[in-house]
Design a protein around this motif. Structure first.
Motif, PDB file in Angstrom:
ATOM      1  N   PHE A  66      81.163  14.071  86.960  1.00  0.00           N
ATOM      2  CA  PHE A  66      80.156  14.471  87.939  1.00  0.00           C
ATOM      3  C   PHE A  66      79.742  13.263  88.783  1.00  0.00           C
ATOM      4  O   PHE A  66      79.465  12.190  88.251  1.00  0.00           O
ATOM      5  CB  PHE A  66      78.916  15.051  87.249  1.00  0.00           C
ATOM      6  CG  PHE A  66      79.170  16.325  86.503  1.00  0.00           C
ATOM      7  CD1 PHE A  66      79.207  17.542  87.166  1.00  0.00           C
ATOM      8  CD2 PHE A  66      79.385  16.313  85.131  1.00  0.00           C
ATOM      9  CE1 PHE A  66      79.431  18.724  86.480  1.00  0.00           C
ATOM     10  CE2 PHE A  66      79.613  17.488  84.431  1.00  0.00           C
ATOM     11  CZ  PHE A  66      79.649  18.701  85.105  1.00  0.00           C
ATOM     12  N   TYR A  67      79.706  13.475  90.090  1.00  0.00           N
ATOM     13  CA  TYR A  67      79.248  12.458  91.029  1.00  0.00           C
ATOM     14  C   TYR A  67      77.998  13.004  91.719  1.00  0.00           C
ATOM     15  O   TYR A  67      78.069  13.993  92.464  1.00  0.00           O
ATOM     16  CB  TYR A  67      80.331  12.138  92.054  1.00  0.00           C
ATOM     17  CG  TYR A  67      81.610  11.570  91.446  1.00  0.00           C
ATOM     18  CD1 TYR A  67      81.843  10.196  91.450  1.00  0.00           C
ATOM     19  CD2 TYR A  67      82.572  12.412  90.892  1.00  0.00           C
ATOM     20  CE1 TYR A  67      83.017   9.665  90.906  1.00  0.00           C
ATOM     21  CE2 TYR A  67      83.745  11.893  90.344  1.00  0.00           C
ATOM     22  CZ  TYR A  67      83.960  10.527  90.352  1.00  0.00           C
ATOM     23  OH  TYR A  67      85.109  10.022  89.803  1.00  0.00           O
ATOM     24  N   PRO A  91      80.958   7.962  88.169  1.00  0.00           N
ATOM     25  CA  PRO A  91      80.949   9.298  87.562  1.00  0.00           C
ATOM     26  C   PRO A  91      80.231   9.337  86.206  1.00  0.00           C
ATOM     27  O   PRO A  91      80.212   8.351  85.477  1.00  0.00           O
ATOM     28  CB  PRO A  91      82.435   9.585  87.372  1.00  0.00           C
ATOM     29  CG  PRO A  91      83.050   8.236  87.139  1.00  0.00           C
ATOM     30  CD  PRO A  91      82.275   7.302  88.028  1.00  0.00           C
ATOM     31  N   TYR A  92      79.694  10.520  85.897  1.00  0.00           N
ATOM     32  CA  TYR A  92      79.138  10.837  84.593  1.00  0.00           C
ATOM     33  C   TYR A  92      80.141  11.769  83.922  1.00  0.00           C
ATOM     34  O   TYR A  92      80.336  12.903  84.366  1.00  0.00           O
ATOM     35  CB  TYR A  92      77.756  11.470  84.740  1.00  0.00           C
ATOM     36  CG  TYR A  92      76.806  10.587  85.523  1.00  0.00           C
ATOM     37  CD1 TYR A  92      76.087   9.580  84.898  1.00  0.00           C
ATOM     38  CD2 TYR A  92      76.655  10.737  86.898  1.00  0.00           C
ATOM     39  CE1 TYR A  92      75.235   8.739  85.615  1.00  0.00           C
ATOM     40  CE2 TYR A  92      75.808   9.907  87.626  1.00  0.00           C
ATOM     41  CZ  TYR A  92      75.100   8.911  86.980  1.00  0.00           C
ATOM     42  OH  TYR A  92      74.257   8.085  87.695  1.00  0.00           O
ATOM     43  N   THR A  93      80.772  11.275  82.868  1.00  0.00           N
ATOM     44  CA  THR A  93      81.969  11.917  82.336  1.00  0.00           C
ATOM     45  C   THR A  93      81.670  12.738  81.091  1.00  0.00           C
ATOM     46  O   THR A  93      80.931  12.297  80.195  1.00  0.00           O
ATOM     47  CB  THR A  93      83.037  10.859  82.007  1.00  0.00           C
ATOM     48  OG1 THR A  93      83.280  10.068  83.181  1.00  0.00           O
ATOM     49  CG2 THR A  93      84.333  11.508  81.553  1.00  0.00           C
ATOM     50  N   PHE A 423      76.070  17.415  94.591  1.00  0.00           N
ATOM     51  CA  PHE A 423      76.975  16.664  93.723  1.00  0.00           C
ATOM     52  C   PHE A 423      78.374  17.234  93.888  1.00  0.00           C
ATOM     53  O   PHE A 423      78.557  18.313  94.447  1.00  0.00           O
ATOM     54  CB  PHE A 423      76.546  16.740  92.247  1.00  0.00           C
ATOM     55  CG  PHE A 423      76.733  18.085  91.614  1.00  0.00           C
ATOM     56  CD1 PHE A 423      77.878  18.391  90.874  1.00  0.00           C
ATOM     57  CD2 PHE A 423      75.761  19.079  91.738  1.00  0.00           C
ATOM     58  CE1 PHE A 423      78.056  19.629  90.292  1.00  0.00           C
ATOM     59  CE2 PHE A 423      75.936  20.326  91.154  1.00  0.00           C
ATOM     60  CZ  PHE A 423      77.077  20.603  90.435  1.00  0.00           C
ATOM     61  N   TRP A 424      79.351  16.489  93.419  1.00  0.00           N
ATOM     62  CA  TRP A 424      80.700  17.041  93.334  1.00  0.00           C
ATOM     63  C   TRP A 424      81.287  16.691  91.976  1.00  0.00           C
ATOM     64  O   TRP A 424      80.799  15.790  91.288  1.00  0.00           O
ATOM     65  CB  TRP A 424      81.587  16.556  94.480  1.00  0.00           C
ATOM     66  CG  TRP A 424      81.978  15.110  94.522  1.00  0.00           C
ATOM     67  CD1 TRP A 424      81.263  14.086  95.059  1.00  0.00           C
ATOM     68  CD2 TRP A 424      83.206  14.537  94.047  1.00  0.00           C
ATOM     69  NE1 TRP A 424      81.945  12.906  94.954  1.00  0.00           N
ATOM     70  CE2 TRP A 424      83.159  13.154  94.328  1.00  0.00           C
ATOM     71  CE3 TRP A 424      84.341  15.036  93.434  1.00  0.00           C
ATOM     72  CZ2 TRP A 424      84.180  12.273  94.008  1.00  0.00           C
ATOM     73  CZ3 TRP A 424      85.375  14.171  93.109  1.00  0.00           C
ATOM     74  CH2 TRP A 424      85.290  12.816  93.396  1.00  0.00           C
ATOM     75  N   PHE A 425      82.278  17.446  91.580  1.00  0.00           N
ATOM     76  CA  PHE A 425      82.868  17.226  90.259  1.00  0.00           C
ATOM     77  C   PHE A 425      84.387  17.198  90.360  1.00  0.00           C
ATOM     78  O   PHE A 425      84.990  17.777  91.268  1.00  0.00           O
ATOM     79  CB  PHE A 425      82.427  18.309  89.262  1.00  0.00           C
ATOM     80  CG  PHE A 425      82.910  19.689  89.595  1.00  0.00           C
ATOM     81  CD1 PHE A 425      84.153  20.136  89.163  1.00  0.00           C
ATOM     82  CD2 PHE A 425      82.123  20.556  90.342  1.00  0.00           C
ATOM     83  CE1 PHE A 425      84.606  21.412  89.472  1.00  0.00           C
ATOM     84  CE2 PHE A 425      82.566  21.828  90.657  1.00  0.00           C
ATOM     85  CZ  PHE A 425      83.812  22.259  90.220  1.00  0.00           C
TER      86      PHE A 425
END
Length: 498
Positions: A66-67, A91-93, A423-425
């Protein structure tokens, strides 16, 4: 007596040679079809099939990054001094797992229905930052409230009540929360509690993009064909949420469900001709995603067909996309309004950083830089069995901000809708080494072995026939010489007796 023995040997060699040659020829011509038939039978989905366990609980590693967009100039934007300036965090992974539940088989129609539970597990070592990072973000429940009011029957009464609640609670258009709150934990919002009085369908009093979605099923009930009634329909959808048509949209093209892939695999052996595009259904978007064939690629020595989501997916100049518009006019190319899937919340999907989108979107926001290599959406399918080997799904979530003269906080918004990135993923998945070895053996080595064995049989058969021909020639020659010597001996005896 000698000639009978030789004839028997020659007949034996000819027989062996013919058998080997015919076996080699038959193997070369028909064995690939026999292997294909057996593979197709094994691919048919059933509780006892070799594909069932991997289908129900995929063992491949799925990671979602997640960005999050942090708004750095919220005050200047509200004061109409600047357009929004975004800072990308992450990113949050997360490691993602899927499990199909409530599985129901219908052997009469050759279908199976199921729901998919998705789970996310935080991976700190693959994360840039922390889930406790704070983000200044758009207060989506407030924007959603304004959107709901504009579509309600009693707009005047509801808008007045919500204006009072917003003023008394001192709710702000922009809030500061942690990443964990924005994603899965959610944050308390007074407006959501008040909304239940006016909009009973409001599900929660907390807001988070994935709040209450972890360890649940949210993309509906899928019914797909198992291949039992025809392998050419394996994995294709029969219905969604028990409906044969997609009632979220209007128009025959957008209502179509049957024949679209459920997403796990494509029907095998679709080589001649190769499909120009493939469709798979995305329940969270309430519609299929069309991927176009772009090139052949090599994935660990396995030939794959790469299909990509292109600008055509959200291009409203194409007649087949116009039924995805909610109003008489479509948005500028590059976004899809999915409010029909989000209980009316003004949400739009696009590619990350508005890749492929009309310039109007980039011109209204600072801090975005679309790049195909980082923001592209593609799937690599093994081109014989139709199994996805390498996946990169990348999409962006945007909130649509519109002017609403009945809501105090929304009176000063622009008359033109603003698609505000949240956000984008990036969801990526690759098959493991064990599966690569199995596929490599099945699609590369087995045909290679068949060719080698067939050629060896043909060569051995040909050599055996050649040897039998030579043996026949020599045997006849020896017999002829023997007979000539016999005749000469007889003539000599006859001459001497005279």
């Amino acid at each position: 007596m000698y000639w009978c023995s030789v004839t028997t040997k020659i007949a034996f060699l000819v027989t062996i040679g013919l058998i080997l040659s015919l076996t080699g020829l038959m193997s070369y011509l028909f064995l690939p079809y026999i292997v294909e038939y057996n593979v197709k039978q094994q691919l048919v989905l059933s509780p006892t099939s070799m594909t069932f366990d991997g289908w129900q609980r995929p063992s491949i590693a799925i990671y979602t990054k997640f960005y999050i967009f942090n708004v750095t100039n919220s005050d200047a934007f509200l004061n109409k001094q600047q357009k929004p300036i975004l800072q990308e965090l992450g990113p949050y992974t997360f490691r993602e797992t899927h499990e199909k539940v409530n599985i129901s088989w219908d052997h009469m129609n050759g279908t199976v229905s199921y729901k998919t539970i998705r789970r996310w597990h935080y991976v700190a070592e693959e994360t840039n930052g922390s889930l406790d990072d704070e983000v200044v973000h758009l207060n989506v429940p407030m924007i959603s409230a304004a959107n709901k009011v504009s579509k309600s029957v009693d707009q005047s009464f509801i808008s007045e009540a919500l204006n009072v609640i917003i003023e008394e609670s001192q709710s702000l258009i922009f809030k500061r929360n942690t990443v964990r709150q924005l994603l899965f934990d959610g944050y308390e919002e007074v407006l959501l509690e008040a909304a239940k009085d006016f909009f009973p369908e409001t599900p929660f009093t907390r807001f988070g993009w994935y709040y209450m979605r972890n360890n649940t099923s949210t993309d509906g009930i899928y019914r797909i064909f198992t291949g039992e009634k025809g392998i050419n329909r394996l994995g294709l959808m029969d219905s969604w949420n028990n409906h044969k048509i997609n009632n979220k949209w209007f128009g025959s093209q957008c209502e179509k469900i049957e024949g679209i892939s459920g997403g796990d695999f494509q029907p095998p052996y679709r080589l001649h001709p190769k499909p120009k595009n493939i469709d798979f259904f995305a329940g969270d978007m309430c519609r299929p995603i069309t991927l176009d064939f772009t090139e052949e690629v090599d994935y660990n020595n396995i030939k794959c067909d790469r299909y990509m989501a292109t600008s055509a997916l959200f291009n409203y100049n194409l007649p087949e996309n116009q039924c995805y518009c909610h109003t008489s006019s479509c948005p500028a190319n590059g976004v899809l309004n999915v409010s029909v899937c989000t209980q009316g919340s003004p949400t739009a999907i696009s590619y990350p950083h508005f890749l492929y989108a009309d310039n109007i979107y980039l011109q209204s926001i600072d801090g975005l830089s679309p790049n195909l290599s980082s923001h592209g959406f593609n799937m690599d399918y093994e081109n014989t069995l139709g199994i996805p080997l390498n996946i990169a799904i990348r999409l962006q979530i945007n909130t649509v901000i519109e002017r609403n003269d009945q809501m105090d906080f929304a009176k000063n918004f622009s008359n033109n809708p603003l698609y505000f990135p949240q956000f984008w993923f990036s969801t990526t998945a690759q098959v493991n080494d064990e599966m690569v070895e199995q596929l490599n053996f099945l699609v590369n080595l087995v045909p290679h072995y068949i060719n080698i064995i067939s050629i060896l049989l043909l060569i051995t058969g040909f050599l055996t026939l050649t040897i039998s021909a030579v043996f026949t020639y020599r045997s006849k020659r020896n017999l002829h010489i023997s007979q000539r010597q016999k005749y000469k001996a007889v003539e000599m005896i006859s001459t001497s007796s005279k």
